[in-house]
Design a protein around this motif. Structure first.
Motif, PDB file in Angstrom:
ATOM      1  N   THR A 307       3.482   3.275   8.639  1.00 45.73           N
ATOM      2  CA  THR A 307       4.243   2.024   8.674  1.00 45.73           C
ATOM      3  C   THR A 307       3.650   0.937   7.776  1.00 45.73           C
ATOM      4  OG1 THR A 307       2.871   1.311  10.513  1.00 45.73           O
ATOM      5  CG2 THR A 307       4.942   2.351  11.095  1.00 45.73           C
ATOM      6  N   ILE A 324       7.557   2.573  14.519  1.00 46.90           N
ATOM      7  CA  ILE A 324       8.460   1.413  14.516  1.00 46.90           C
ATOM      8  C   ILE A 324       9.549   1.696  15.554  1.00 46.90           C
ATOM      9  CG2 ILE A 324      10.122   0.087  13.133  1.00 46.90           C
ATOM     10  CD1 ILE A 324       8.509   0.773  10.658  1.00 46.90           C
ATOM     11  N   THR A 332      15.826  -1.148  13.832  1.00 48.58           N
ATOM     12  CA  THR A 332      14.529  -1.723  14.187  1.00 48.58           C
ATOM     13  C   THR A 332      14.810  -3.142  14.684  1.00 48.58           C
ATOM     14  OG1 THR A 332      14.135  -2.778  12.061  1.00 48.58           O
ATOM     15  CG2 THR A 332      13.508  -0.464  12.237  1.00 48.58           C
ATOM     16  N   VAL A 343       8.229   8.227  11.299  1.00 43.89           N
ATOM     17  CA  VAL A 343       7.760   6.840  11.243  1.00 43.89           C
ATOM     18  C   VAL A 343       8.238   6.017  12.451  1.00 43.89           C
ATOM     19  CG1 VAL A 343       9.698   5.814   9.937  1.00 43.89           C
ATOM     20  CG2 VAL A 343       7.396   4.931   9.612  1.00 43.89           C
ATOM     21  N   CYS A 344       9.268   6.510  13.138  1.00 43.66           N
ATOM     22  CA  CYS A 344       9.863   5.669  14.188  1.00 43.66           C
ATOM     23  C   CYS A 344       9.587   6.206  15.585  1.00 43.66           C
ATOM     24  CB  CYS A 344      11.363   5.518  13.954  1.00 43.66           C
ATOM     25  SG  CYS A 344      12.334   6.916  14.498  1.00 43.66           S
TER      26      CYS A 344
END
Ligand code: FAD
Length: 484
Positions: A307, A324, A332, A343-344
């Protein structure tokens, strides 16, 4: 201003860009990726309603532009994001103004002793090549970690002693329960079945013709795809097939150089019955006080969401696992910024039988769904959460066995009021069912069980199995017919 921007050329980013392209053939879509190759999904096949199988090919970035004419791929690294102004800054100073953006920058390996030159992580094609190079001259390697990568490595490495250090009581515990771990233990030191003569079904990852910088600052490539290990030579210098020693309930306490070890007066564990094993480049001390000399150590201890470029100056909600946070529309907490893949972190109330795991199937599903959400939002529509988030479903291979995980396969999040049904045939299959109040909550299927479709339906329909539970795993009963 570009209408849709996607960052990342892994499974999530590429699927997002492809889906945007098919939903909005008239709009310009910009995919920015640090890697010289993108991940393309091929041979996509749905096995059941929620289980899917596919191959992943690494292709030059240009191939995506040829397939999707309205997608432009730019190979650059993102330096920062100004979410309020809708501006993305690339490392070379270029600015990209967007209407909607999806962040798909994956994860970075969590390395123990990151600075130690004898410690490596496995993530992308380059790191696998580095691993193969080192293994080719190695007599002994230590693998640290208990997830999918460690399990595949331990199975694939030949001609080299392996010390597998895990912090749990049983092997492969990120995916399977101790019972299944025990089922696999028997495979650890078996001679590997040769694949010779068999056609190679999947891709060969290749960086041929692509110039990669040798510097440590090289941006990371996409995480590897299915069967990344199957066709790779992972052979050390010894005349042995498998030779694995498992150290359970341990962590790495210290990594000593040869000089430090000699000064310490500590004793080194002896493997293969030969006390005279010469010296080693490193000596790894575990928390059980055992010390193993090794040529190098593979740190396969998971990933952290990547991130970093996006956080300064923005107000992203970050989850406990540092991903995230996204809502059920993959949004987001910053307006017009979406995120998908490793990434999330899914921040919505999950369906009863779904959980997030950083896997390629979920990267694909999130990539596709985030594109649908971006387009729906642009058009002022609202869509409901995709069906794939209804039941957790994953298919993989461990120790050459097919492994299918469904729903709350390890009774995740259930209190103690569940029961387990088990059917095990050593060397053939392992079937575990998690039941609560007579309803199926999850299952682990190892081997060719052919139970996945029926079990998925039983989880989805929440059929009361109380009257049948004594026969559910009876091998003489065709349960597919039974519940038809
Ligand atoms: P990634 O594939 O990591 O892609 C991230 C992309 O972002 C890359 O293209 C990268 O270059 C780009 N990027 C990063 N930073 C920047 C930046 N600043 N600017 C521009 N671009 C940037 N999953 C399974 O389901 N089963 C398995 O058996 C399995 N085994 C695995 C084995 C290995 C060795 C590894 C590493 C992973 C494995 N996984 C497995 C996990 C799976 O590969 C990942 O969950 C999935 O690929 C994540 O996809 P992604 O698109 O989110 O991220």
């Amino acid at each position: 201003m570009t209408k849709y921007v996607v960052v990342g050329g892994g499974i999530a980013g590429v699927t997002c860009a492809e889906t945007l392209s098919s939903l909005c053939p008239e709009d310009e879509i910009l995919l920015i990726t640090a890697s010289p190759l993108i991940k393309a999904i091929t041979n996509y096949k749905k096995i059941t309603k929620t289980l899917e199988e596919f191959d992943v090919e690494e292709r030059p970035n240009i191939s995506l532009q040829s397939k999707c004419e309205n997608v432009k791929v730019v190979q650059k690294s993102v330096g920062s994001l100004d979410a309020k102004s809708h501006v993305l800054r690339l490392d070379d100073g270029q600015e990209v103004v967007y209407q909607k953006i999806c962040l798909c920058t994956g994860g970075k390996p969590k390395l123990i002793a990151e600075q130690n030159p004898y410690v490596i992580g496995i993530r992308d094609t380059e790191s696998v090549q580095e691993f193969q190079k080192r293994l080719s001259t190695a007599r002994r390697v230590m693998v640290v970690g208990n997830g999918g990568i460690a399990t595949e490595l331990v199975y694939e490495i030949e001609g080299c002693e392996v010390v597998w250090a895990i912090k749990d009581k049983s092997i492969s515990s990120t995916f399977v329960d101790p019972g299944a771990g025990q089922f696999f233990i028997a495979e650890l030191n078996k001679k590997k079945k040769t694949q010779e003569g068999k056609p190679s079904k999947r891709l060969k990852y290749t960086l041929k013709d692509i110039k990669i910088s040798e510097s440590n600052n090289t941006p990371i490539g996409g995480a590897l795809g299915p069967d990344w290990s199957a066709d790779l030579s992972m052979t050390g210098t010894q005349e042995i097939s498998h030779c694995v020693t498992v150290e359970k309930c341990v962590e790495v306490q210290a990594i000593h150089t040869k000089q430090e070890f000699e000064k310490s007066g500590k004793r080194c564990c002896v493997l293969s019955g030969n006390p005279d094993q010469g010296s080693w480049p490193i000596y790894v001390e575990l928390t059980n006080d055992k010390v193993y000399g090794c040529d190098f150590l593979v740190s396969a201890t998971g990933v952290v969401p990547n991130t970093a470029p996006f956080l300064p100056g923005n107000q992203f909600l970050i989850a406990d696992d540092f991903g995230i946070r996204v809502d059920d529309m993959m949004r987001t907490s910053e307006k017009d910024v979406y995120a998908a893949g490793d990434v999330c972190t899914a921040g919505w109330e999950p369906a009863k039988h779904w959980l997030q795991m950083r896997l390629w199937s979920q990267a694909r599903q999130m990539g596709a769904y985030s594109a649908q959400c971006m387009v729906a939002d642009m058009q002022g529509q609202r869509i409901s959460l995709d069906f794939c988030f209804e039941v957790f479903a994953h298919v993989t291979k461990f120790f050459n066995y097919k492994v299918i995980l469904l729903g709350k396969f390890n009774a995740q999040g259930l209190r103690r009021d569940y029961e387990i049904l088990l059917r095990v045939t050593k060397g053939l299959e392992y079937v575990k069912v998690v039941l609560r109040d007579g309803r199926m909550e999850g299952a682990i299927l190892i081997g060719e069980t052919n139970l996945e479709e029926t079990f998925e339906n039983l989880i989805l329909n929440q059929t009361d199995l109380t009257p049948f539970k004594d026969h559910l795993l009876d091998p003489d009963i065709d349960i597919e017919d039974f519940f038809d």
